[in-house]
Design an enzyme around this catalytic site. Structure first.
Site, PDB file in Angstrom:
ATOM      1  N   ASN A   7      47.027  -1.486 -55.660  1.00  0.00           N
ATOM      2  CA  ASN A   7      46.228  -0.366 -55.166  1.00  0.00           C
ATOM      3  C   ASN A   7      47.014   0.326 -54.066  1.00  0.00           C
ATOM      4  O   ASN A   7      47.068  -0.142 -52.925  1.00  0.00           O
ATOM      5  CB  ASN A   7      44.885  -0.876 -54.637  1.00  0.00           C
ATOM      6  CG  ASN A   7      43.917   0.253 -54.318  1.00  0.00           C
ATOM      7  OD1 ASN A   7      44.311   1.371 -54.031  1.00  0.00           O
ATOM      8  ND2 ASN A   7      42.629  -0.050 -54.362  1.00  0.00           N
ATOM      9  N   ARG A  51      45.983   1.133 -59.799  1.00  0.00           N
ATOM     10  CA  ARG A  51      45.051   2.221 -59.512  1.00  0.00           C
ATOM     11  C   ARG A  51      45.842   3.516 -59.446  1.00  0.00           C
ATOM     12  O   ARG A  51      46.787   3.642 -58.667  1.00  0.00           O
ATOM     13  CB  ARG A  51      44.345   1.997 -58.185  1.00  0.00           C
ATOM     14  CG  ARG A  51      43.425   3.165 -57.795  1.00  0.00           C
ATOM     15  CD  ARG A  51      42.984   3.050 -56.365  1.00  0.00           C
ATOM     16  NE  ARG A  51      42.208   4.232 -55.970  1.00  0.00           N
ATOM     17  CZ  ARG A  51      42.255   4.782 -54.769  1.00  0.00           C
ATOM     18  NH1 ARG A  51      43.055   4.270 -53.840  1.00  0.00           N
ATOM     19  NH2 ARG A  51      41.529   5.838 -54.495  1.00  0.00           N
ATOM     20  N   HIS A 139      37.043   8.268 -56.736  1.00  0.00           N
ATOM     21  CA  HIS A 139      36.425   6.968 -56.445  1.00  0.00           C
ATOM     22  C   HIS A 139      35.759   6.371 -57.689  1.00  0.00           C
ATOM     23  O   HIS A 139      34.858   5.537 -57.573  1.00  0.00           O
ATOM     24  CB  HIS A 139      35.356   7.081 -55.332  1.00  0.00           C
ATOM     25  CG  HIS A 139      35.902   7.454 -53.993  1.00  0.00           C
ATOM     26  ND1 HIS A 139      35.236   8.298 -53.126  1.00  0.00           N
ATOM     27  CD2 HIS A 139      37.048   7.104 -53.350  1.00  0.00           C
ATOM     28  CE1 HIS A 139      35.946   8.451 -52.020  1.00  0.00           C
ATOM     29  NE2 HIS A 139      37.054   7.728 -52.139  1.00  0.00           N
ATOM     30  N   GLY A 167      33.625   5.207 -47.108  1.00  0.00           N
ATOM     31  CA  GLY A 167      34.745   4.604 -46.398  1.00  0.00           C
ATOM     32  C   GLY A 167      35.438   5.707 -45.634  1.00  0.00           C
ATOM     33  O   GLY A 167      34.802   6.650 -45.162  1.00  0.00           O
ATOM     34  N   ARG A 198      38.599  14.115 -43.403  1.00  0.00           N
ATOM     35  CA  ARG A 198      38.484  15.234 -44.333  1.00  0.00           C
ATOM     36  C   ARG A 198      37.184  15.993 -44.083  1.00  0.00           C
ATOM     37  O   ARG A 198      36.143  15.414 -43.807  1.00  0.00           O
ATOM     38  CB  ARG A 198      38.525  14.726 -45.778  1.00  0.00           C
ATOM     39  CG  ARG A 198      39.894  14.286 -46.232  1.00  0.00           C
ATOM     40  CD  ARG A 198      39.865  13.751 -47.643  1.00  0.00           C
ATOM     41  NE  ARG A 198      40.251  12.352 -47.685  1.00  0.00           N
ATOM     42  CZ  ARG A 198      40.083  11.561 -48.736  1.00  0.00           C
ATOM     43  NH1 ARG A 198      39.538  12.024 -49.837  1.00  0.00           N
ATOM     44  NH2 ARG A 198      40.455  10.297 -48.675  1.00  0.00           N
ATOM     45  N   ARG A 239      31.717   4.342 -35.796  1.00  0.00           N
ATOM     46  CA  ARG A 239      31.116   3.517 -34.739  1.00  0.00           C
ATOM     47  C   ARG A 239      31.339   4.091 -33.360  1.00  0.00           C
ATOM     48  O   ARG A 239      30.583   3.786 -32.426  1.00  0.00           O
ATOM     49  CB  ARG A 239      31.687   2.093 -34.813  1.00  0.00           C
ATOM     50  CG  ARG A 239      31.349   1.345 -36.101  1.00  0.00           C
ATOM     51  CD  ARG A 239      32.185   0.098 -36.247  1.00  0.00           C
ATOM     52  NE  ARG A 239      33.616   0.431 -36.362  1.00  0.00           N
ATOM     53  CZ  ARG A 239      34.559  -0.474 -36.568  1.00  0.00           C
ATOM     54  NH1 ARG A 239      34.236  -1.760 -36.703  1.00  0.00           N
ATOM     55  NH2 ARG A 239      35.835  -0.100 -36.669  1.00  0.00           N
ATOM     56  N   GLU A 325      37.102  -2.762 -56.473  1.00  0.00           N
ATOM     57  CA  GLU A 325      37.901  -1.989 -57.415  1.00  0.00           C
ATOM     58  C   GLU A 325      38.866  -2.885 -58.175  1.00  0.00           C
ATOM     59  O   GLU A 325      39.213  -2.596 -59.322  1.00  0.00           O
ATOM     60  CB  GLU A 325      38.692  -0.903 -56.671  1.00  0.00           C
ATOM     61  CG  GLU A 325      37.852   0.204 -56.085  1.00  0.00           C
ATOM     62  CD  GLU A 325      38.663   1.123 -55.182  1.00  0.00           C
ATOM     63  OE1 GLU A 325      38.487   2.351 -55.289  1.00  0.00           O
ATOM     64  OE2 GLU A 325      39.459   0.618 -54.382  1.00  0.00           O
TER      65      GLU A 325
END
Length: 343
Positions: A7, A51, A139, A167, A198, A239, A325
């Protein structure tokens, strides 16, 4: 069959070796240049599953990589210039080290079942045809695994499930009977929710207005790397973000979930996955509170404990599903090889 799952991310690479029964035999998060040293001490796999972010319109299932496929994947780089080169670099490096079959598993493939009405942008036809412009969604490996796991927990295969992959990147998908019918990401992974760095969806007129006032590469970099939570709060970590930034994040998330419920024609289950989805009881609780009109509620004790099912007094069942995944890639790898008589 022992499967090595590769990945490749934007700055790191995760290797995970799964045994024939999907037990995790080895795992490592490394830099791209550490692959050979890491694999030197690992048991040899029987196949490698990669991936790959973008499969375009031609790759709708996992595919065994040969020279023709490798060339086709390279041709798709212009559709995913930030991600595709990383996937291909990982593919080339591991293939040079291991003489076993390689299978490409695509983040876009799960969303190729989205109906035309949801996938089509209202732009000139010649643009759509010349540049293969459509809403691809991303995703997909995570949404596929998450929705399948929810189906198992529900004990039914026809459920209307909304999956929230939250995420650093974030997207919501509407899955009906195991098939994606809509998702919040589109032609690129910029569309949709507020993410770590983003922007998510912005008025295209704003982008055009800004493009007249700054270089396009500067604008692109800002929307990809200096927006989202970072642009709102000065930090990409939810957070640490201030209340106003979190409110924007939750607003867009709830908006995305509600729109996906409309695309699915209702809602039987809601699932949270990904780093934020799995670990932020606050995000889950606040989203559920805003979604009460859809019959969503969570149990405060179960939600705080991060239980697998956190359903409260509601008609919609709510789950927290660890992102795997790697299991979806291993499944796709074995399936692709089985179709070729490789097992």
């Amino acid at each position: 069959m022992r499967v090595l799952v590769v990945n490749a991310g934007s700055s790191s690479l995760r290797l995970r070796l799964l045994g024939p029964d999907d037990t995790v035999e080895r795992t490592a998060d490394i830099g791209p240049h550490d692959i050979a040293a890491t694999l030197a001490d690992w048991p040899a796999p029987d196949a490698v599953g990669h991936r790959v972010v973008h499969g375009g319109t031609q790759f709708t299932e996992p595919v065994v990589v040969d020279a023709r496929v490798r060339a086709a994947l390279a041709d798709l780089t212009e559709l995913a210039p930030l991600h595709q080169p990383k996937s291909l670099a990982g593919l080339d490096t591991v293939s040079a080290l291991l003489d076993v079959p390689a299978v490409a598993c695509f983040d876009t493939a799960f969303h190729t079942t989205i109906p035309a009405a949801a996938a089509t942008y209202a732009i000139p036809r010649e643009w759509r045809e010349r540049y293969a412009i459509r809403r691809y969604g991303f995703h997909g490996l995570s949404h596929a695994y998450c929705s399948a796991r929810v189906g198992e927990l529900l004990g039914r295969s026809d459920a209307r499930v909304i999956t929230c992959h939250l995420g650093a990147g974030a997207s919501v998908a509407a899955v009906v009977g195991g098939r994606s019918v809509d998702t919040t990401m589109g032609f690129t992974p910029l569309e949709g929710l507020v993410m770590a760095t983003r922007s998510g969806s912005v008025d295209p007129g704003l982008v055009l207005w800004l493009a007249e006032r700054m270089p396009v590469d500067e604008l692109t970099k800002a929307l990809e790397e200096r927006s989202g939570l970072l642009g709102l709060a000065g930090t990409a970590d939810l957070r640490e973000a201030d209340a106003a930034a979190v409110e924007v994040y939750i607003h867009r998330l709830v908006q995305g979930i509600a729109s996906m419920a409309a695309s699915a024609g209702g809602l039987d289950a809601l699932a949270f996955t990904g780093g934020v989805g799995e670990n932020s009881a606050t995000v889950r609780a606040r989203a559920a509170e805003r979604l009460g009109f859809l019959g969503v509620a969570v149990s405060s004790p179960l939600n705080a404990a991060g239980a697998e099912e956190i359903t409260g007094a509601s008609s919609v069942r709510v789950f927290v599903v660890p992102a795997r995944e790697d299991l979806e890639i291993a499944r796709g790898t074995r399936s692709a090889l089985a179709m070729l008589g490789g097992t």
